[in-house]
Design an enzyme around this catalytic site. Sequence first.
Site, PDB file in Angstrom:
ATOM      1  N   SER A 198     -11.568  24.337   3.188  1.00 51.15           N
ATOM      2  CA  SER A 198     -11.773  24.827   4.391  1.00 51.15           C
ATOM      3  C   SER A 198     -11.284  26.228   4.568  1.00 51.15           C
ATOM      4  O   SER A 198     -10.677  26.686   3.771  1.00 51.15           O
ATOM      5  CB  SER A 198     -11.265  23.754   5.523  1.00 51.15           C
ATOM      6  OG  SER A 198      -9.834  23.778   5.202  1.00 51.15           O
ATOM      7  N   GLU A 240      -2.213  17.558   7.267  1.00 50.77           N
ATOM      8  CA  GLU A 240      -1.755  18.196   6.080  1.00 50.77           C
ATOM      9  C   GLU A 240      -1.976  19.873   6.654  1.00 50.77           C
ATOM     10  O   GLU A 240      -0.901  20.839   6.121  1.00 50.77           O
ATOM     11  CB  GLU A 240      -3.106  18.090   4.905  1.00 50.77           C
ATOM     12  CG  GLU A 240      -2.707  16.934   4.166  1.00 50.77           C
ATOM     13  CD  GLU A 240      -3.553  15.823   4.835  1.00 50.77           C
ATOM     14  OE1 GLU A 240      -4.124  15.920   5.900  1.00 50.77           O
ATOM     15  OE2 GLU A 240      -3.523  14.707   4.086  1.00 50.77           O
ATOM     16  N   THR A 257     -18.356  20.856  -0.071  1.00 54.35           N
ATOM     17  CA  THR A 257     -17.521  22.165  -0.430  1.00 54.35           C
ATOM     18  C   THR A 257     -16.257  21.642  -0.816  1.00 54.35           C
ATOM     19  O   THR A 257     -15.515  22.383  -1.833  1.00 54.35           O
ATOM     20  CB  THR A 257     -17.580  22.985   0.837  1.00 54.35           C
ATOM     21  OG1 THR A 257     -16.867  22.592   1.743  1.00 54.35           O
ATOM     22  CG2 THR A 257     -19.073  23.521   1.308  1.00 54.35           C
ATOM     23  N   ASP A 264       1.009  -1.267   0.043  1.00 56.21           N
ATOM     24  CA  ASP A 264       0.042  -0.007  -0.108  1.00 56.21           C
ATOM     25  C   ASP A 264       0.953   1.203   0.041  1.00 56.21           C
ATOM     26  O   ASP A 264       1.898   1.296   0.693  1.00 56.21           O
ATOM     27  CB  ASP A 264      -1.031   0.013   1.321  1.00 56.21           C
ATOM     28  CG  ASP A 264      -2.085  -0.844   1.103  1.00 56.21           C
ATOM     29  OD1 ASP A 264      -2.553  -0.946   0.291  1.00 56.21           O
ATOM     30  OD2 ASP A 264      -2.478  -1.334   2.018  1.00 56.21           O
ATOM     31  N   LYS A 293      -9.180  27.464   1.636  1.00 54.68           N
ATOM     32  CA  LYS A 293      -8.117  26.680   0.736  1.00 54.68           C
ATOM     33  C   LYS A 293      -8.782  25.163   0.402  1.00 54.68           C
ATOM     34  O   LYS A 293      -9.650  24.868   1.027  1.00 54.68           O
ATOM     35  CB  LYS A 293      -7.080  26.420   1.408  1.00 54.68           C
ATOM     36  CG  LYS A 293      -6.969  25.595   2.699  1.00 54.68           C
ATOM     37  CD  LYS A 293      -5.589  25.081   3.369  1.00 54.68           C
ATOM     38  CE  LYS A 293      -5.838  23.759   4.150  1.00 54.68           C
ATOM     39  NZ  LYS A 293      -6.570  23.933   5.410  1.00 54.68           N
TER      40      LYS A 293
END
Lengths: 207, 563, 694
Positions: free
Chosen positions: C396, C361, C393, C320, C407
């Site tokens: 955020s 992130e 959406t 993976d 962004k």
Amino acid sequence: MLFNLRRSLTAVVLFTVVCGFVYMLAGTGVAQLFFRHQADGSLTADGSTLIGQNWADVRCPGHPLGSCVFHGRPDDTGPYAADPATHTSGGDNPLVANGVKGESGATNLGPRSRALFEDTRALVAYWHALGVDPTPDLVTTSGSGLDPDITPADALVQVPMVARATGIAPARLRALIARETQPPALGFLGSPFIDVLSLNEALAKLR
Amino acid sequence: MTFAATLAALVVVLALTWRWLGSYMAAVFEGRVQFLAWIERPLYRALQTGPQREQSWRRYAESLVVFSAAFLGLGYLLLRVQGHLPLNPQHLGAVPPALGFNTIVSFVTNTNWQNYGGETTMSYFSQIGVLTVQQFVSAAVGIAVAIALVRGFSRGNSATIGNFWVDILRAVLYILLPISFVAGIVLVGQGAVQTLAGPVHIHDPLNGVTQTIPRGPAGFMGSIMQVGTNGGGFFNADLAHPFENPTGLTNFLYMWLTLSIPVSITHTFGKMVKSVRHGVALLVVMAVIFGGWVAFTTYAEHQPNPAVAAAGVQQKQTGNTEGKEVRFGDTTSALFNVTQTQTSDGAVDSASDSYNPMGGFGLLTGMMLGEVTPGGDGSGLYTLLIYAIIAVFIGGLMVGRTPEYLGKKIQAREVKLAGLGTLAMPLVVLVLTAVAVSLHAGRSAALNAGPHGFTEILYALTSQGNNNGSAMAGIAANSAFYNVLGAVDMLLGRFAILIPALALAGSLAAKGVAPASSGTFPTDSPMFVGLTIGVVLIVGGLTFFPATALGPIVEQLSHGRLF
Amino acid sequence: MVPTELGTVAGLGPQGTGSSRARGVAQARSLFDRQILGQALVGSVRKLSPAMQVKNPVMFVVLVGTVVTAAEAVAHPTGFSWSITVWLLLTVIFANFAEAIAEGRGKAQADTLRRMRSETEARRLLADGSEERVPASTLTRDDIVVCQAGDIVPSDGEVVEGIAAVDESAITGESAPVIRESGGDRSAVTGGTKVLSDRIVVRITAERGKTFLDRMIGLVEGANRQKTPNEVALTILLSVLTIVFIPVVVSLEAFGHFAATSVPIVVLVALLVCLIPTTIGALLSAIGIAGMDRLVQHNVLALSGRAVEAAGDVQTLLLDKTGTITLGNRMASSFLPVGDYSERQVAEAAQLASLADETPEGRSIVVLAKQRFGLRERELGDGHRFVPFSATTRMSGIDVDGRAIRKGAADAVKRWSTEQGGRTPADLDPLVERIARAGSTPLVVAEGPHVIGVIELKDVVKAGISEKFEAMRRMGIRTVMVTGDNALTATAIAQEAGVDDVLAEATPEAKMALIKSEQAEGKLVAMTGDGTNDAPALAQADVGVAMNTGTTAAKEAGNMVDLDSNPTKLIDIVEIGKQLLITRGALTTFSIANDVAKYFAIIPVIFEETYPQLKALNIMHLHSEMSAVMSAVIFNALIIVALIPLALRGVRFRATSAAAILRRNVWIYGLGGIVAPFVGIKLIDLILQATGVF
């Protein structure tokens, strides 16, 4: 299983006919057609050039040692044998080898065999009595018990003996030997050799 | 120098043979050669079989065993009644029961051990209709088994390994018959006898000797006996006899014929598994061991014979001449006997019994390695493949993977069968030799005294157990005891390897093919060659070291002693 | 967000596997722990029973030989025959000792686990909603139990209600708690683990006595250890090598008689024992047990020995991407302005938008801005509102001081700024595309109608991973990266990591198809997985390593469980599998090679009387017949003891080509096997001679 057995019996007959009789009869036919002399055993009036003979018992008048011919290898239990009392047959007679009448074969004495030692010692003494300093071939027996050949060296050591008995000059004998020497096949397969029967036939003509 | 030239010539002709005959045989067994189809078809019809009717390994083995048994029965019968059959100019009587049994077993198992003298025992009918036939058939059977095993490697997920009847017929028709026939003509041209006219009587006026010279169809028997790695000649002295092996050229030809199929079949193997390199690897295994033994044995035979030397004969130039023919010389004779002991052929052109201790050691141990260098027709390849499987197994473990050979995983079943195949020969030879030396009937047959006598017995049972057939011929083995013991030895030595080999073929054919990677033990590499040589030498060495120590090794070390 | 986060953190596990932190099962024990040694000594005598010995044909022959020499010693007592008898017995005992010591390590671990199991009590939920207290061992499948903070989970099960932090260190050794919740891929709980917070209701999925813990105890103890396929094959080979020497030795007696000498039966037995492969025969089962044990040390439980061997054979590794090849999270790597904006302005806006974003992130954006431009995290006043990320959406951000910063995915942010009346700058699309093509993820940053720039989020490939793949390639193993990413992104990462192939946009079906096609080519495939949808592929793969954090279905489908849930470990597993086979092969070679010297020691001396000339073969110049035989027998016994550490640790493994490994091992164990006994036997002979015993 039973089917296999029946099939096997059929196959046995087929193979016996094809691989045995057809092959061999066809082979014999071709051989006889093209190479009759060889196929019959390379025979001359005096014997076969491929089968050794006993030259030790040849009586040459006036020469007690019986050496007016070249000798072959001391195959079998001939007069050169360790125990001369047991010799009944003649020298390297192909019919008596390895103690079994009519069979080819070697002495099969081992490399540390006392019997081989004694045989060899007797053979050396035999040759010395003939005034010959023997080469190894002249005191050892062959694989077949009927080796028809000797090497040029084997012949050359016998020259004084034969010269003495026949009165032919040694130089002529040496020339004869050179003439009779056959090179190895294709020049390198095997050793140079002399066929003793041919040599003695040629010698007889010289005499 | 002539020896070096002989050796070089042999290498060259064998290289050519390897290339041509090897790929020809592959074509024959893959059914790509068809020019004799007109003979094949009626034969298949008679046998109710054909190339499309493939067999499982069990069927294949069953056919082989029943077929061999039928030949054993018929052959025995014919030998027993030869006195009443035609082609018997010498009026020879029946072959005695024990001898007949030993002889037919010997020829069916491709051994050609001879407890009889050909010219004094066998009628022409027996020589042709029983012995020569087997020289074809037993060789064909060996080749068929090897090809079946090769198919085990070349096929994937297959339930069948070919058809026994088709394989032996093709081997005989396309390979053995044509080569033997052509070679037979050459041999006769050189002086081999080929006649059905019986013995000839000649009086020689030069020396007053009258000779009775036995003759027979020796030339064409000689060719198939060598092509088929049989080795049982027409005459007692076998290929030392000038009527079978008249010249240096025929001597060379015999060596070539003997080696040609066992050597070339490695190419056939390579072709059929689609990796000639793998065939070359096996060829190198054979060549390295064979080369080593040739060097060792010829060197030993070029040394003086100790007994002859003790009698004061200087043998510096000639080497050991006892039991050797002048036209061949010492080194070529030694080369010849090495080729015959390592091909399971067993013909000799000089008396092995009279070889120097280390020369005899070379011949004896050449057989003890299991007849794989290059071994007999087919049997050399299938036995070597068995050793290779053991090598691959140990090597494969050492690289950390389930061992694979040509993409076939070597697992418990394969190791078991290969183990059986390796175990059989040493087990049989050692046990039977122990039996022989323990009984008076066994001990008293030895001609020579001391360790050499032991060597003769060991040699006899090693030779028969390896289906070689050469002998240290001093042994008086034509006794009921040795005839039966030898027959058991030969049967086990043949079928206890041959049947596991077929089972192996079945088991391998059924497996899928795994692809090779750099993590796989490379089975076409020098390392594989080295490891396989190691396995062959170690299995042979470890099992036979004590026995040889008490035979030729002790004899060699007995400086200054005679027995 | 938070719970899953915790889950992933634990799921990531430690990067290395040789770390020295405390382990649950795999408590590091020294190779010769005193307690284990003591137990092993007792065990090695107990294992003398013929019923146990007969399973090992090589050692059984030695035992029979011992009985024969003992009988002979009783009949004709000599110091020599008794000494031989004692040393033969010691040979068997040493072999038992090797096995006992290998088992001892597992037994000690099993005892710890067993203690844990016996103390647990469960609160079973009855149909009427009431609870009853029962011993954990009485629970069966489909019982419902309740666990609250502080409880030990009584058996394996599935969370059907609630969410809780669970300490699994007892099983995995990993001290950080993991989150277990109902539904989804994190619903499995394991018996013996401890609930730290909250309350969960668990439906038991294991039958009585068949829990993961039970299985683990069985495994580490080696109780129902079965011989693996290669071990079976090797045992057959060793039997062959044993059987073949029996006629060698027996016939020697007959050959001796021919030479008018008699070899004493004690000497014959001694010779036989020296020739049969006792070294590998004695150590074979210890090697196997130790191999399994090494896996346990790596916190991997192999559910069958077969799987360990298969690991050594693997030719294709499915890995993976996330967690194995990459660190698992994308990290911000650069700020790229568009239009007239500067890099610093992008950084500032991005940082502001990410202040409340607790995803890795988000945090990496904050950190990068700080590193690049020294932008500190601002303390925010009251007048701000975070806009969380949502699937609809796909962006955020934050509303603060009248500024609205967002962004997110390029098209989403573009649409948002256009809706505010902005215009997309011309250089945005090419930039976004370039980033995507490089395998990174572009996050577009916009303030109101103005698009400011792009944050490049990069998948960070683990340090040193490409070397690992290079080593795999040398070993002939093909690595395939499996990822849900699109082909473009996947290829870029694959190139950086150095994997051989990529399965992009992987679905469970695609994974399954890949495994099947590899297997159809005859290759063995290994993979890791944790989700229920991985289960079929895990079952199909030859080596399926389930993550311990994964679902019960995954754990049951695979044939190994990684307690650390570290997918990188697949590589270690392959190495352990190979090492196991190599150790067996090397010691087999060694054992056989030893025979050469033993022959040279024994054969010359036993026929010395009849054939003094055989002295020439006594190249070691051994003192006497008796000392030569004694020395060979003693060497043969002691070499077993000397090689126990090697058998337990395994032959050193190097990730290189098969040819290179083979060459090395043939030299060391083949040639070494020939030379070592010459030296050893001579030394022992000198000692015997010095002591004047023989």
